[in-house]
Design a protein around this motif. Structure first.
Motif, short mmCIF file in Angstrom:
data_model
loop_
_atom_site.label_atom_id
_atom_site.label_comp_id
_atom_site.label_asym_id
_atom_site.label_seq_id
_atom_site.Cartn_x
_atom_site.Cartn_y
_atom_site.Cartn_z
N ALA A 399 0.62 -1.24 0.00
CA ALA A 399 0.00 -0.20 0.09
C ALA A 399 1.15 1.31 0.05
O ALA A 399 2.42 1.38 0.89
CB ALA A 399 -1.07 0.13 1.23
N GLN A 400 0.35 2.01 -1.05
CA GLN A 400 1.11 3.53 -0.59
C GLN A 400 -0.15 4.50 -0.39
O GLN A 400 -0.85 4.99 -0.85
CB GLN A 400 2.21 3.78 -2.47
CG GLN A 400 2.70 2.79 -2.45
CD GLN A 400 2.61 2.50 -4.07
OE1 GLN A 400 3.41 3.89 -4.72
NE2 GLN A 400 2.44 1.44 -4.96
N CYS A 401 0.69 5.52 0.21
CA CYS A 401 -0.11 6.57 0.52
C CYS A 401 0.02 7.97 1.04
O CYS A 401 0.92 7.66 1.55
CB CYS A 401 -1.30 6.03 2.16
SG CYS A 401 -2.50 7.04 2.60
N ILE A 402 -0.71 8.58 0.73
CA ILE A 402 0.05 10.30 -0.03
C ILE A 402 -1.53 11.01 0.42
O ILE A 402 -2.53 10.95 0.19
CB ILE A 402 0.59 10.70 -1.31
CG1 ILE A 402 -0.30 11.01 -2.19
CG2 ILE A 402 1.86 9.95 -1.08
CD1 ILE A 402 0.53 11.21 -3.01
N GLY A 403 -0.58 12.41 1.12
CA GLY A 403 -1.93 13.65 1.24
C GLY A 403 -1.70 14.11 2.40
O GLY A 403 -1.22 13.54 3.42
N PRO A 404 -2.31 15.19 2.80
CA PRO A 404 -2.59 16.15 4.55
C PRO A 404 -3.73 15.35 5.24
O PRO A 404 -3.02 15.20 6.60
CB PRO A 404 -3.22 17.06 3.66
CG PRO A 404 -3.85 16.75 2.59
CD PRO A 404 -2.91 15.38 1.99
N GLY A 405 -3.80 14.06 5.42
CA GLY A 405 -4.90 13.26 6.17
C GLY A 405 -3.76 12.56 6.86
O GLY A 405 -2.32 12.79 7.19
N ASP A 406 -4.42 11.57 7.08
CA ASP A 406 -3.69 10.65 8.83
C ASP A 406 -2.80 9.68 8.05
O ASP A 406 -4.15 8.27 7.64
CB ASP A 406 -4.45 10.10 9.54
CG ASP A 406 -3.69 9.77 10.42
OD1 ASP A 406 -2.31 9.44 10.64
OD2 ASP A 406 -3.84 9.72 12.44
N VAL A 407 -1.57 9.41 7.18
CA VAL A 407 -1.25 9.29 6.59
C VAL A 407 -0.57 7.65 7.40
O VAL A 407 -0.65 6.11 7.05
CB VAL A 407 0.34 9.50 5.51
CG1 VAL A 407 0.62 8.11 4.70
CG2 VAL A 407 -0.54 10.27 4.44
N SER A 408 -0.09 8.05 8.39
CA SER A 408 -0.10 6.96 9.34
C SER A 408 -0.11 5.72 9.60
O SER A 408 -0.08 4.73 9.94
CB SER A 408 1.46 7.38 10.40
OG SER A 408 2.09 7.11 11.42
N LYS A 409 -1.45 6.13 10.13
CA LYS A 409 -2.75 5.34 10.54
C LYS A 409 -2.55 4.66 9.59
O LYS A 409 -2.51 3.03 9.56
CB LYS A 409 -4.18 6.04 10.73
CG LYS A 409 -4.74 5.50 11.25
CD LYS A 409 -6.07 6.12 11.72
CE LYS A 409 -7.38 5.09 11.51
NZ LYS A 409 -9.04 5.96 11.68
N GLN A 410 -3.40 5.20 7.76
CA GLN A 410 -3.08 4.52 6.90
C GLN A 410 -2.42 3.05 6.90
O GLN A 410 -2.39 1.59 6.76
CB GLN A 410 -3.78 4.89 5.64
CG GLN A 410 -4.50 5.77 6.07
CD GLN A 410 -5.93 4.84 5.79
OE1 GLN A 410 -6.24 4.14 5.10
NE2 GLN A 410 -6.75 5.56 6.52
N LEU A 411 -1.03 3.80 6.65
CA LEU A 411 -0.24 2.70 6.90
C LEU A 411 0.37 1.45 7.53
O LEU A 411 0.90 0.64 7.41
CB LEU A 411 1.81 3.55 6.44
CG LEU A 411 1.32 4.56 5.62
CD1 LEU A 411 3.26 5.16 5.47
CD2 LEU A 411 1.66 3.61 4.20
N ALA A 412 -0.04 1.63 8.81
CA ALA A 412 0.07 1.20 10.47
C ALA A 412 -0.82 -0.03 9.49
O ALA A 412 -0.16 -0.97 10.58
CB ALA A 412 0.04 1.63 11.19
N ILE A 413 -2.02 0.38 9.32
CA ILE A 413 -3.32 -0.58 8.89
C ILE A 413 -3.02 -1.11 8.03
O ILE A 413 -2.57 -2.37 8.53
CB ILE A 413 -4.38 -0.86 8.91
CG1 ILE A 413 -4.99 0.51 9.75
CG2 ILE A 413 -5.72 -0.98 8.13
CD1 ILE A 413 -6.30 1.35 9.21
N TRP A 414 -2.23 -0.90 6.84
CA TRP A 414 -1.66 -1.75 6.00
C TRP A 414 -0.73 -2.62 6.36
O TRP A 414 -0.21 -3.94 5.58
CB TRP A 414 -1.66 -0.79 4.54
CG TRP A 414 -2.93 -0.71 4.35
CD1 TRP A 414 -3.79 0.38 3.75
CD2 TRP A 414 -3.80 -1.42 3.64
NE1 TRP A 414 -4.61 0.64 3.13
CE2 TRP A 414 -4.73 -0.89 3.10
CE3 TRP A 414 -4.57 -3.13 4.19
CZ2 TRP A 414 -6.16 -1.32 2.74
CZ3 TRP A 414 -5.39 -3.31 3.38
CH2 TRP A 414 -6.50 -2.53 2.74
N ALA A 415 -0.20 -2.08 6.86
CA ALA A 415 1.89 -3.03 7.42
C ALA A 415 0.99 -4.30 8.04
O ALA A 415 1.70 -5.30 8.33
CB ALA A 415 2.25 -2.06 8.04
N THR A 416 0.18 -3.99 9.01
CA THR A 416 -0.37 -5.21 10.27
C THR A 416 -0.72 -6.46 9.36
O THR A 416 -0.61 -7.28 9.56
CB THR A 416 -1.07 -5.09 10.67
OG1 THR A 416 -0.34 -3.71 12.34
CG2 THR A 416 -1.23 -5.88 11.68
#
Length: 562
Positions: A399-416
């Motif tokens: 998963a790749q995620c960019i933008g002014p929103g909460d990117v860290s949360k999204q990456l943590a979900i997908w990494a898990t």
């Protein structure tokens, strides 16, 4: 008899290994050698010190309780002898000892070990071009580099700077210098910034960065220009000259393997020290951790170089336990999760990009989801996620995620999800926490899984902006349908001959659609939620070749009309 443990390197992995070894054995003799003057530096914090997010440099060296990690701290708090400004010059495997030199006095010495941990880190690359020795050219690899750039910020005398290299460090350094009021140009030899991202995602970042600085890609530095020993400009390979008083070179790092190589330890094909899952080298009494070694990519099974501070600490913890207890702890490898901050944007990846998935031979599906991280009434910010899964099993690959929103949360979900071997079906009903201050009722990550599920089930057929532009460049006969409102259309549009029919009027205006129901139709809106609804409607009315522009206008990587 107490064990003698020596750790070479005092940045991240080394101190973690030494501290873990101490917790495993109160009576072991543990010595840590550090070539530089500082210990346990939070090197990932350097750009934020330079940028003025905080002013006390000791915060880069402190424990959470505020104690500076110096030799006195290591002895009093952990019973570890930490020798700074001391370079280990040789590993004598036959006699199990290291030779060292005190860089302040020139005094030489040697010390024996039972177990040795190598944590020599990495060295910043410098292009072999004329003018590299001029004053005003630096990397951002050490505390001294950070001090130098922070001094430049505080003095405020430099007006123009060039950052060479569009990777993580280059991006973060550019932000730091921009905050100092310096006019900036970023130069990247490759066609895109942030090569761990796929081109389209990187292009969206580049479009944003252009609002803050000049960005040049597909062009390298040929020469540093100077007068009186100081840099005055950068000459590019195409002959362009950029005036500047500072150049920060951030073109990657290479493993620091001199000691290991001279000691005839095995070196991998990527240039890092070879280790097994226990962080053990080809010598059973020597371990290696951090940026100096190669580790396995869990998804592909191939070795990679992964110079990340979090991984260094995890590896150090494993080695620290194993030098005391035997090989009881293991490090499985990495999925190469990374994130950086660029002004108001978060930018990150976990797992494989589309490019890496192709290289690894996976048959995969992909989607792009552009949607907010929170409801609009809670000032939700936009996120753009590209999700990749194995076609047959639905297993999440990246998963790749960019933008002014909460990117860290999204990456943590997908990494898990990736570490847990979860698939798309596991994620479509994920039970995540919801309240308007934190997320949408259907979290952005779950919505991404929904889109991918629809695509895999044949309910949704999408097309990326890159693929659409290729079709248009090939003069394929395509009907572009923008289903936004007229006010949105007036603000920004693709400008590619599209037809505007707002979704709310589409049922009443079907006569304006192509008469040939086999013609290819691409629908879209701001984020393509309305575009998807329009596609479903058109298919119900007999249109057979309807696709949705994934991510809509928001994820369009090319220039738009305004």
């Amino acid at each position: 008899m107490s064990k003698k443990i020596i750790v070479i390197g005092g940045s991240a992995a080394g101190p973690k290994a030494a501290a873990k070894a101490r917790r495993m054995d109160e009576f072991a003799e543990i010595t840590m050698f550090q070539k530089g003057p500082d210990l346990s530096m939070a090197s990932c914090g350097f750009p934020y010190f330079i940028g003025g997010f905080f002013d006390d440099r000791n915060k880069l060296l402190c424990t959470p309780a505020g104690a500076v990690r110096d030799p006195k701290f290591y002895w009093n708090a952990k019973g570890i002898v930490a020798k700074v400004n001391t370079e280990v010059t040789r590993i004598d495997r036959q006699h199990k000892k290291v030779e060292f030199t005190d860089l302040m006095t020139g005094k030489k010495g040697s010390q024996s070990y039972d177990k040795l941990i190598i944590s020599t880190g990495a060295t910043a690359n410098m292009p072999p071009i004329p003018g590299s020795d001029l004053d005003g050219i630096t990397n951002l690899q050490s505390m001294q580099d950070a001090d130098y750039l922070r001094k430049i910020r505080d003095e405020g005398k430099i007006k123009k700077a060039v950052v060479i290299g569009g990777g993580l460090i280059g991006i973060e350094t550019l932000e730091a210098l921009h905050l100092a009021g310096i006019e900036l140009t970023m130069v990247e030899l490759l066609p895109q910034l942030l090569t761990f991202l796929d081109w389209k995602m990187a292009k969206l970042v580049q479009n944003y960065l252009k609002t803050k600085a000049n960005v040049i890609t597909k062009n390298g530095v040929a020469e540093f220009k100077g007068e009186n020993g100081k840099i005055t400009g950068v000459k590019l390979q195409n002959g362009t000259e950029i005036p500047c008083e500072l150049a920060v070179v951030a073109i990657g790092v290479r493993p620091n393997i001199g000691l290991a190589k001279e000691a005839l330890l095995d070196i991998g094909s990527l240039g890092g020290i070879t280790v097994n899952e226990y962080m053990q080298t080809s010598d059973p009494d020597i371990y290696a951790v951090g940026d100096c070694c190669e580790i396995k990519n869990i998804i592909t099974g191939k070795n990679v170089l992964a110079p990340y501070g979090d991984l260094a600490n995890l590896e150090g913890r494993v080695a620290g336990e194993n030098v005391i207890k035997g090989n009881v702890a293991s490090f499985p490898g990495t999925i190469q999760t990374g994130i950086c901050k660029l002004f108001d944007y978060g930018i990150g990846i976990t797992g494989l990009s589309e490019t890496k998935a192709k290289e690894a031979g996976f048959d995969f599906v992909k989607v792009i989801n552009a949607s907010p991280d929170k409801p609009g009434f809670m000032d939700g910010k936009m996120l753009i996620t590209k999700l990749i899964a194995e076609k047959e099993s639905g297993k999440i690959l990246g998963a790749q995620c960019i933008g002014p929103g909460d990117v860290s949360k999204q990456l943590a979900i997908w990494a898990t999800a990736i570490k847990g071997n979860l698939n798309v079906e596991d994620m479509v009903n994920a039970d995540l926490p919801y309240a308007p201050p934190f997320s949408l009722a259907i979290d952005h990550s779950i919505a991404s899984a929904h889109i991918l599920q629809n695509k895999m089930n044949g309910v949704f057929e999408g097309i990326s902006g890159v693929d659409l532009m290729e079709k248009l460049n090939n003069n394929e006969d395509i009907f572009l349908l923008d289903v936004r409102g007229p006010d949105e259309y007036e603000q920004t549009r693709l400008g590619l001959g599209e037809t505007l029919i707002p979704l709310g009027t589409l049922r009443m205006r079907l006569d304006e659609m192509p008469q040939d129901k086999n013609m290819e139709i691409i629908t879209y809106c701001k984020i393509s939620l309305r575009g998807y609804e329009a596609a479903v409607l058109l298919k119900a009315h007999g249109y057979t070749k309807v696709k949705v522009l994934e991510g809509g206008i928001t994820a369009w990587p090319f220039d738009k009309e305004k």
